[in-house]
Design a protein around this motif. Structure first.
Motif, PDB file in Angstrom:
ATOM      1  N   ARG A 184     -23.781 -10.253 -31.787  1.00 49.69           N
ATOM      2  CA  ARG A 184     -22.819  -9.329 -31.210  1.00 49.69           C
ATOM      3  C   ARG A 184     -21.465  -9.492 -31.868  1.00 49.69           C
ATOM      4  N   ARG A 185     -20.777  -8.347 -32.001  1.00 58.01           N
ATOM      5  CA  ARG A 185     -19.449  -8.382 -32.618  1.00 58.01           C
ATOM      6  C   ARG A 185     -18.438  -8.946 -31.626  1.00 58.01           C
ATOM      7  N   THR A 186     -17.458  -9.641 -32.131  1.00 55.14           N
ATOM      8  CA  THR A 186     -16.386 -10.164 -31.298  1.00 55.14           C
ATOM      9  C   THR A 186     -15.387  -9.047 -31.009  1.00 55.14           C
ATOM     10  N   TRP A 187     -14.447  -9.339 -30.081  1.00 58.48           N
ATOM     11  CA  TRP A 187     -13.420  -8.356 -29.762  1.00 58.48           C
ATOM     12  C   TRP A 187     -12.591  -8.012 -30.990  1.00 58.48           C
ATOM     13  N   GLY A 188     -12.283  -9.010 -31.790  1.00 64.99           N
ATOM     14  CA  GLY A 188     -11.486  -8.751 -32.989  1.00 64.99           C
ATOM     15  C   GLY A 188     -12.203  -7.840 -33.975  1.00 64.99           C
ATOM     16  N   GLN A 189     -13.491  -8.073 -34.183  1.00 66.87           N
ATOM     17  CA  GLN A 189     -14.262  -7.224 -35.086  1.00 66.87           C
ATOM     18  C   GLN A 189     -14.380  -5.806 -34.547  1.00 66.87           C
ATOM     19  N   ALA A 190     -14.619  -5.678 -33.253  1.00 67.18           N
ATOM     20  CA  ALA A 190     -14.708  -4.341 -32.659  1.00 67.18           C
ATOM     21  C   ALA A 190     -13.370  -3.616 -32.744  1.00 67.18           C
ATOM     22  N   LEU A 191     -12.283  -4.338 -32.564  1.00 65.09           N
ATOM     23  CA  LEU A 191     -10.955  -3.719 -32.639  1.00 65.09           C
ATOM     24  C   LEU A 191     -10.635  -3.256 -34.054  1.00 65.09           C
ATOM     25  N   ARG A 192     -10.989  -4.070 -35.058  1.00 62.66           N
ATOM     26  CA  ARG A 192     -10.735  -3.670 -36.445  1.00 62.66           C
ATOM     27  C   ARG A 192     -11.594  -2.474 -36.842  1.00 62.66           C
ATOM     28  N   ARG A 193     -12.782  -2.404 -36.305  1.00 60.29           N
ATOM     29  CA  ARG A 193     -13.687  -1.312 -36.675  1.00 60.29           C
ATOM     30  C   ARG A 193     -13.312   0.001 -35.984  1.00 60.29           C
ATOM     31  N   ASP A 194     -13.001  -0.067 -34.685  1.00 63.66           N
ATOM     32  CA  ASP A 194     -12.759   1.156 -33.904  1.00 63.66           C
ATOM     33  C   ASP A 194     -11.335   1.210 -33.371  1.00 63.66           C
ATOM     34  N   TRP A 195     -10.355   0.809 -34.191  1.00 62.82           N
ATOM     35  CA  TRP A 195      -8.979   0.740 -33.700  1.00 62.82           C
ATOM     36  C   TRP A 195      -8.428   2.120 -33.331  1.00 62.82           C
ATOM     37  N   GLN A 196      -8.952   3.194 -33.978  1.00 64.40           N
ATOM     38  CA  GLN A 196      -8.475   4.532 -33.622  1.00 64.40           C
ATOM     39  C   GLN A 196      -8.835   4.885 -32.176  1.00 64.40           C
ATOM     40  N   LEU A 197     -10.070   4.527 -31.773  1.00 66.57           N
ATOM     41  CA  LEU A 197     -10.486   4.802 -30.400  1.00 66.57           C
ATOM     42  C   LEU A 197      -9.714   3.951 -29.403  1.00 66.57           C
ATOM     43  N   TYR A 198      -9.528   2.677 -29.721  1.00 66.04           N
ATOM     44  CA  TYR A 198      -8.796   1.800 -28.810  1.00 66.04           C
ATOM     45  C   TYR A 198      -7.334   2.212 -28.681  1.00 66.04           C
ATOM     46  N   SER A 199      -6.780   2.818 -29.717  1.00 63.11           N
ATOM     47  CA  SER A 199      -5.374   3.244 -29.643  1.00 63.11           C
ATOM     48  C   SER A 199      -5.170   4.341 -28.601  1.00 63.11           C
ATOM     49  N   LEU A 200      -6.236   5.106 -28.285  1.00 64.51           N
ATOM     50  CA  LEU A 200      -6.112   6.142 -27.262  1.00 64.51           C
ATOM     51  C   LEU A 200      -5.871   5.549 -25.880  1.00 64.51           C
ATOM     52  N   ALA A 201      -6.214   4.286 -25.686  1.00 66.88           N
ATOM     53  CA  ALA A 201      -6.034   3.653 -24.383  1.00 66.88           C
ATOM     54  C   ALA A 201      -4.659   3.036 -24.206  1.00 66.88           C
ATOM     55  N   VAL A 202      -3.822   3.088 -25.241  1.00 68.45           N
ATOM     56  CA  VAL A 202      -2.507   2.430 -25.155  1.00 68.45           C
ATOM     57  C   VAL A 202      -1.630   3.087 -24.091  1.00 68.45           C
ATOM     58  N   LEU A 203      -1.506   4.418 -24.140  1.00 66.37           N
ATOM     59  CA  LEU A 203      -0.640   5.109 -23.182  1.00 66.37           C
ATOM     60  C   LEU A 203      -1.124   4.960 -21.748  1.00 66.37           C
ATOM     61  N   PRO A 204      -2.426   5.155 -21.438  1.00 71.62           N
ATOM     62  CA  PRO A 204      -2.862   4.896 -20.051  1.00 71.62           C
ATOM     63  C   PRO A 204      -2.596   3.471 -19.593  1.00 71.62           C
ATOM     64  N   LEU A 205      -2.812   2.490 -20.477  1.00 72.97           N
ATOM     65  CA  LEU A 205      -2.540   1.107 -20.098  1.00 72.97           C
ATOM     66  C   LEU A 205      -1.064   0.878 -19.830  1.00 72.97           C
ATOM     67  N   LEU A 206      -0.195   1.480 -20.649  1.00 73.47           N
ATOM     68  CA  LEU A 206       1.248   1.359 -20.414  1.00 73.47           C
ATOM     69  C   LEU A 206       1.638   2.009 -19.092  1.00 73.47           C
ATOM     70  N   PHE A 207       1.011   3.151 -18.786  1.00 74.56           N
ATOM     71  CA  PHE A 207       1.316   3.825 -17.526  1.00 74.56           C
ATOM     72  C   PHE A 207       0.992   2.928 -16.342  1.00 74.56           C
TER      73      PHE A 207
END
Length: 321
Positions: A22-45
């Protein structure tokens, strides 16, 4: 004598039967960082408007004065909790909250399921779409508009009382009579939310395998038996999830609508914890006292969610976590 060479075979790697790594969080973040970036604004809210304000709960244990220290002037311990626990007005308000919340849950939770099941049986597409549109419309109306419609309909010279006069009955002051408030509130809540609540159930109904209905018909099951043994078990996870969420907001009954509909004449049956907090905290300026009541209400809501989730996991096998 002719010699033939056996075909060369490539040795296959031995199979170990182990699962792929299984991929680690770091590997998943580097691979799909565009998708994870969509969660930045909801998390900030949620961080700014939901979690950081929780620091203000400390004023439930401290004496707070407007214009003074943001986190209170000095420590008072459980003084404000003792005040509202010994206040008979609070317990009357708490009882109103439980009753109105219970009636809302009793009617507003099962009715969307019933409406979704009925719509699922409609085979005429235009009729199904028409009913869905009509039932969805109240959800998009402002609560202020809903309250205005209720006032205009139930006023002394409104449509309902005009009908009573036509039948030879005396007009009824619905909005000034405490005995009518809970009926008015729950009825307006049903009218506004039931249609919109069917969306998730209709989506869940589309995921049920049609072969199950075919097998039920082969076994001789009628429409009622198919609904009971196939449809309802198919949407049970959705039902349980929404039930747990509704139980979590059991005490947080509609503050805005009650604030717009009630008046001092109906406080005995209409005043709930949220409106009481508004009058005590915002109108009267007792912020520490209101914070203590709000923290008490939140703890009860948390206990209800945890309890409902545990009971559901142990009895039905479906839960939020």
């Amino acid at each position: 004598m002719t010699l033939t060479r056996a075909p060369h075979r490539v040795a296959e790697p031995p199979t170990t039967g182990l699962r792929p790594r299984r991929r680690t969080w770091g590997q998943a973040l580097r691979r799909d960082w565009q998708l994870y970036s969509l969660a930045v604004l909801p998390l900030l809210f949620f961080l700014i408007f939901r979690y950081l304000p929780m620091i203000g709960n400390v004023i439930a244990f401290r004496r707070y004065e407007p214009g003074g220290d943001l986190l209170g002037e000095y420590w008072v311990g459980l003084r404000y909790f003792e005040m509202f626990l010994n206040d008979p007005t609070f317990w009357q308000v708490f009882a109103n909250t439980v009753i109105i919340g219970g009636l809302t849950l009793l009617f507003c939770f099962p009715l969307p399921i019933v409406l979704a099941l009925l719509l699922n049986e409609v085979r005429t597409r235009w009729l199904k779409g028409f009913v869905q549109t009509i039932s969805y419309l109240p959800h998009f109306l402002s609560i202020v508009v809903i309250a205005g419609l209720v006032f205009q309909t139930l006023a002394v010279d409104g449509v309902v009382n005009q009908g009573l006069r036509a039948l030879g009955q005396d007009p009824v002051a619905f909005m000034q009579d405490p005995a009518w408030f809970r009926t008015i509130y729950v009825s307006s809540e049903v009218w506004q939310t039931v249609g919109w609540g069917t969306i998730l159930y209709l989506a869940a109904l589309t995921t049920i395998d049609s072969d199950l209905y075919e097998q039920a018909r082969v076994d001789g099951a009628n429409r009622w038996r198919q609904t009971w043994h196939v449809t309802l078990p198919g949407i049970r996870p959705t039902m349980i999830t929404l039930l747990i969420l509704n139980i979590g907001t059991f005490l947080a009954v509609g503050f805005e609508k009650i604030l717009l509909l009630y008046n001092p004449l109906t406080y005995s049956t209409a005043d709930v914890v949220a409106t009481y907090l508004y009058r005590v905290g915002i109108v009267s300026g007792s912020f520490s006292y209101a914070a203590a009541i709000g923290l008490f209400e939140s703890l009860i809501g948390l206990a209800l969610v945890l309890g409902a989730n545990t009971i559901s996991r142990r009895t039905v096998g479906t839960s939020l976590w």
